[in-house]
Design a protein around this motif. Structure first.
Motif, PDB file in Angstrom:
ATOM      1  N   TYR A  39       0.896  -1.243  -0.084  1.00 42.72           N
ATOM      2  CA  TYR A  39       0.023   0.056   0.043  1.00 42.72           C
ATOM      3  C   TYR A  39       0.999   1.120   0.098  1.00 42.72           C
ATOM      4  O   TYR A  39       2.008   1.185   0.689  1.00 42.72           O
ATOM      5  CB  TYR A  39      -0.965   0.102   1.022  1.00 42.72           C
ATOM      6  CG  TYR A  39      -1.959  -1.317   1.158  1.00 42.72           C
ATOM      7  CD1 TYR A  39      -3.068  -0.936   0.594  1.00 42.72           C
ATOM      8  CD2 TYR A  39      -1.605  -2.325   1.971  1.00 42.72           C
ATOM      9  CE1 TYR A  39      -4.071  -1.985   0.716  1.00 42.72           C
ATOM     10  CE2 TYR A  39      -2.805  -3.331   1.702  1.00 42.72           C
ATOM     11  CZ  TYR A  39      -3.924  -3.179   1.130  1.00 42.72           C
ATOM     12  OH  TYR A  39      -4.880  -4.162   1.057  1.00 42.72           O
ATOM     13  N   PRO A  40       0.493   2.344  -0.538  1.00 42.07           N
ATOM     14  CA  PRO A  40       0.992   3.492  -0.649  1.00 42.07           C
ATOM     15  C   PRO A  40       1.046   4.212   0.592  1.00 42.07           C
ATOM     16  O   PRO A  40       0.287   3.798   1.351  1.00 42.07           O
ATOM     17  CB  PRO A  40       0.428   4.320  -1.736  1.00 42.07           C
ATOM     18  CG  PRO A  40      -1.188   3.880  -1.821  1.00 42.07           C
ATOM     19  CD  PRO A  40      -0.829   2.148  -1.344  1.00 42.07           C
ATOM     20  N   GLU A  41       1.802   5.111   0.821  1.00 39.83           N
ATOM     21  CA  GLU A  41       2.039   5.755   2.024  1.00 39.83           C
ATOM     22  C   GLU A  41       0.710   6.696   2.477  1.00 39.83           C
ATOM     23  O   GLU A  41       0.568   6.752   3.704  1.00 39.83           O
ATOM     24  CB  GLU A  41       3.169   7.033   2.276  1.00 39.83           C
ATOM     25  CG  GLU A  41       4.472   6.050   2.331  1.00 39.83           C
ATOM     26  CD  GLU A  41       4.873   5.241   3.610  1.00 39.83           C
ATOM     27  OE1 GLU A  41       4.367   5.653   4.701  1.00 39.83           O
ATOM     28  OE2 GLU A  41       5.381   4.138   3.361  1.00 39.83           O
ATOM     29  N   ASP A  42       0.117   7.266   1.288  1.00 40.51           N
ATOM     30  CA  ASP A  42      -1.135   7.908   1.644  1.00 40.51           C
ATOM     31  C   ASP A  42      -2.490   6.993   2.108  1.00 40.51           C
ATOM     32  O   ASP A  42      -3.528   7.500   2.332  1.00 40.51           O
ATOM     33  CB  ASP A  42      -1.383   8.943   0.595  1.00 40.51           C
ATOM     34  CG  ASP A  42      -1.993   8.220  -0.728  1.00 40.51           C
ATOM     35  OD1 ASP A  42      -1.727   6.710  -0.717  1.00 40.51           O
ATOM     36  OD2 ASP A  42      -2.367   8.732  -1.440  1.00 40.51           O
ATOM     37  N   ALA A  43      -2.141   5.792   2.149  1.00 37.03           N
ATOM     38  CA  ALA A  43      -3.346   4.982   2.526  1.00 37.03           C
ATOM     39  C   ALA A  43      -3.748   5.128   3.834  1.00 37.03           C
ATOM     40  O   ALA A  43      -4.895   4.793   4.182  1.00 37.03           O
ATOM     41  CB  ALA A  43      -2.833   3.355   2.259  1.00 37.03           C
ATOM     42  N   VAL A  44      -2.784   5.574   4.837  1.00 40.48           N
ATOM     43  CA  VAL A  44      -3.376   5.639   6.112  1.00 40.48           C
ATOM     44  C   VAL A  44      -4.403   6.977   6.232  1.00 40.48           C
ATOM     45  O   VAL A  44      -5.181   6.707   6.845  1.00 40.48           O
ATOM     46  CB  VAL A  44      -2.074   5.874   6.997  1.00 40.48           C
ATOM     47  CG1 VAL A  44      -2.360   6.520   8.545  1.00 40.48           C
ATOM     48  CG2 VAL A  44      -1.070   4.688   7.175  1.00 40.48           C
ATOM     49  N   THR A  45      -3.769   7.959   5.429  1.00 35.83           N
ATOM     50  CA  THR A  45      -4.824   9.136   5.247  1.00 35.83           C
ATOM     51  C   THR A  45      -5.997   8.859   4.658  1.00 35.83           C
ATOM     52  O   THR A  45      -7.135   9.191   5.082  1.00 35.83           O
ATOM     53  CB  THR A  45      -4.092  10.333   4.570  1.00 35.83           C
ATOM     54  OG1 THR A  45      -2.719  10.614   5.464  1.00 35.83           O
ATOM     55  CG2 THR A  45      -4.897  11.458   4.646  1.00 35.83           C
ATOM     56  N   ILE A  46      -6.159   8.053   3.610  1.00 34.17           N
ATOM     57  CA  ILE A  46      -7.268   7.678   2.932  1.00 34.17           C
ATOM     58  C   ILE A  46      -8.303   7.031   3.920  1.00 34.17           C
ATOM     59  O   ILE A  46      -9.181   7.216   4.044  1.00 34.17           O
ATOM     60  CB  ILE A  46      -6.931   7.034   1.566  1.00 34.17           C
ATOM     61  CG1 ILE A  46      -6.270   7.683   0.574  1.00 34.17           C
ATOM     62  CG2 ILE A  46      -8.182   6.261   0.918  1.00 34.17           C
ATOM     63  CD1 ILE A  46      -7.024   9.192   0.167  1.00 34.17           C
ATOM     64  N   LEU A  47      -7.605   5.818   4.634  1.00 32.03           N
ATOM     65  CA  LEU A  47      -8.597   5.227   5.576  1.00 32.03           C
ATOM     66  C   LEU A  47      -9.124   6.158   6.657  1.00 32.03           C
ATOM     67  O   LEU A  47     -10.135   5.697   7.168  1.00 32.03           O
ATOM     68  CB  LEU A  47      -7.556   4.126   5.949  1.00 32.03           C
ATOM     69  CG  LEU A  47      -7.243   2.821   4.913  1.00 32.03           C
ATOM     70  CD1 LEU A  47      -6.390   1.988   5.496  1.00 32.03           C
ATOM     71  CD2 LEU A  47      -8.562   2.148   4.765  1.00 32.03           C
ATOM     72  N   ARG A  48      -8.274   7.001   7.304  1.00 36.04           N
ATOM     73  CA  ARG A  48      -8.756   7.916   7.962  1.00 36.04           C
ATOM     74  C   ARG A  48      -9.943   8.826   7.439  1.00 36.04           C
ATOM     75  O   ARG A  48     -10.937   8.963   8.266  1.00 36.04           O
ATOM     76  CB  ARG A  48      -7.814   8.658   8.812  1.00 36.04           C
ATOM     77  CG  ARG A  48      -6.782   7.966   9.615  1.00 36.04           C
ATOM     78  CD  ARG A  48      -5.837   8.552  10.500  1.00 36.04           C
ATOM     79  NE  ARG A  48      -5.117   7.922  11.190  1.00 36.04           N
ATOM     80  CZ  ARG A  48      -3.703   7.897  11.385  1.00 36.04           C
ATOM     81  NH1 ARG A  48      -2.943   8.756  10.669  1.00 36.04           N
ATOM     82  NH2 ARG A  48      -3.266   7.055  12.136  1.00 36.04           N
ATOM     83  N   VAL A  49      -9.823   9.021   6.263  1.00 41.96           N
ATOM     84  CA  VAL A  49     -10.947   9.705   5.876  1.00 41.96           C
ATOM     85  C   VAL A  49     -12.128   9.139   5.591  1.00 41.96           C
ATOM     86  O   VAL A  49     -13.240   9.431   5.951  1.00 41.96           O
ATOM     87  CB  VAL A  49     -10.451  10.482   4.383  1.00 41.96           C
ATOM     88  CG1 VAL A  49     -11.504  11.069   3.694  1.00 41.96           C
ATOM     89  CG2 VAL A  49      -9.513  11.508   4.596  1.00 41.96           C
ATOM     90  N   ILE A  50     -11.916   7.761   5.068  1.00 43.30           N
ATOM     91  CA  ILE A  50     -12.955   7.055   5.018  1.00 43.30           C
ATOM     92  C   ILE A  50     -13.961   6.547   6.350  1.00 43.30           C
ATOM     93  O   ILE A  50     -15.150   6.815   6.337  1.00 43.30           O
ATOM     94  CB  ILE A  50     -12.516   5.461   4.502  1.00 43.30           C
ATOM     95  CG1 ILE A  50     -12.081   5.769   2.857  1.00 43.30           C
ATOM     96  CG2 ILE A  50     -13.816   4.401   4.394  1.00 43.30           C
ATOM     97  CD1 ILE A  50     -11.228   4.557   2.542  1.00 43.30           C
ATOM     98  N   THR A  51     -12.841   6.245   7.439  1.00 44.65           N
ATOM     99  CA  THR A  51     -13.596   5.955   8.780  1.00 44.65           C
ATOM    100  C   THR A  51     -14.286   7.266   9.410  1.00 44.65           C
ATOM    101  O   THR A  51     -15.469   7.324   9.978  1.00 44.65           O
ATOM    102  CB  THR A  51     -12.749   5.460   9.926  1.00 44.65           C
ATOM    103  OG1 THR A  51     -11.482   6.160   9.901  1.00 44.65           O
ATOM    104  CG2 THR A  51     -12.274   4.038   9.238  1.00 44.65           C
ATOM    105  N   ASP A  52     -13.518   8.524   9.232  1.00 52.61           N
ATOM    106  CA  ASP A  52     -14.237   9.736   9.726  1.00 52.61           C
ATOM    107  C   ASP A  52     -15.441   9.950   9.056  1.00 52.61           C
ATOM    108  O   ASP A  52     -16.440  10.588   9.695  1.00 52.61           O
ATOM    109  CB  ASP A  52     -13.212  10.944   9.619  1.00 52.61           C
ATOM    110  CG  ASP A  52     -12.025  10.923  10.555  1.00 52.61           C
ATOM    111  OD1 ASP A  52     -12.173   9.874  11.470  1.00 52.61           O
ATOM    112  OD2 ASP A  52     -11.118  11.409  10.160  1.00 52.61           O
TER     113      ASP A  52
END
Length: 136
Positions: A39-52
């Motif tokens: 997974y790319p590094e921005d996957a953490v941010t994307i997952l946080r956006v999704i869950t938020d």
């Protein structure tokens, strides 16, 4: 990063990450020769956006329509419109909940104000008659 590290950083289960990937919300950067996802590094941010967004009441379909392929391609006007619509939806829900709460409190008061000497059956009939009269 591998799925285990992504799970650790986000607090999500690997199965949840794979689920978001299957829904097209999360992109896999690549697969290694052994089949492991990278997974790319921005996957953490994307997952946080999704869950938020889910916690704010957005469905996965709504999120998929708003989530860009990369952070540089956010559609500002569409995003603002969707956020405003969600706020309006929440406000309408709050109004419905306030009405429901008031009705329930009224019902509790009506039931609880059972006249002395009235048995449960008579009280139920009294409450039902009062409710029927209000509906007219």
């Amino acid at each position: 990063m591998k799925i285990g590290e992504l799970a650790k950083q986000t607090g999500l289960a690997a199965s949840a990450i794979r689920f978001y990937e299957s829904k097209g919300l999360l992109k896999v950067g690549s697969r290694q020769s052994n089949g492991y996802r990278e997974y790319p590094e921005d996957a953490v941010t994307i997952l946080r956006v999704i869950t938020d967004a889910q916690h704010a009441g957005f469905s996965l379909e709504e999120i998929s329509q708003l989530l860009p392929d990369d952070a540089s391609s956010w559609k500002h006007d569409e995003l603002i419109a969707a956020l405003r619509k969600k706020i309006a939806d929440i406000e309408a829900l709050e109004e419905r909940l306030a009405r429901s709460k008031a009705e329930l409190k009224s019902l509790v008061h009506l039931i609880d104000s059972k006249p002395a000497g009235v048995d449960c059956k008579e009280n139920a009939e009294r409450v039902m008659a009062s409710m029927a009269a209000r509906k007219r």
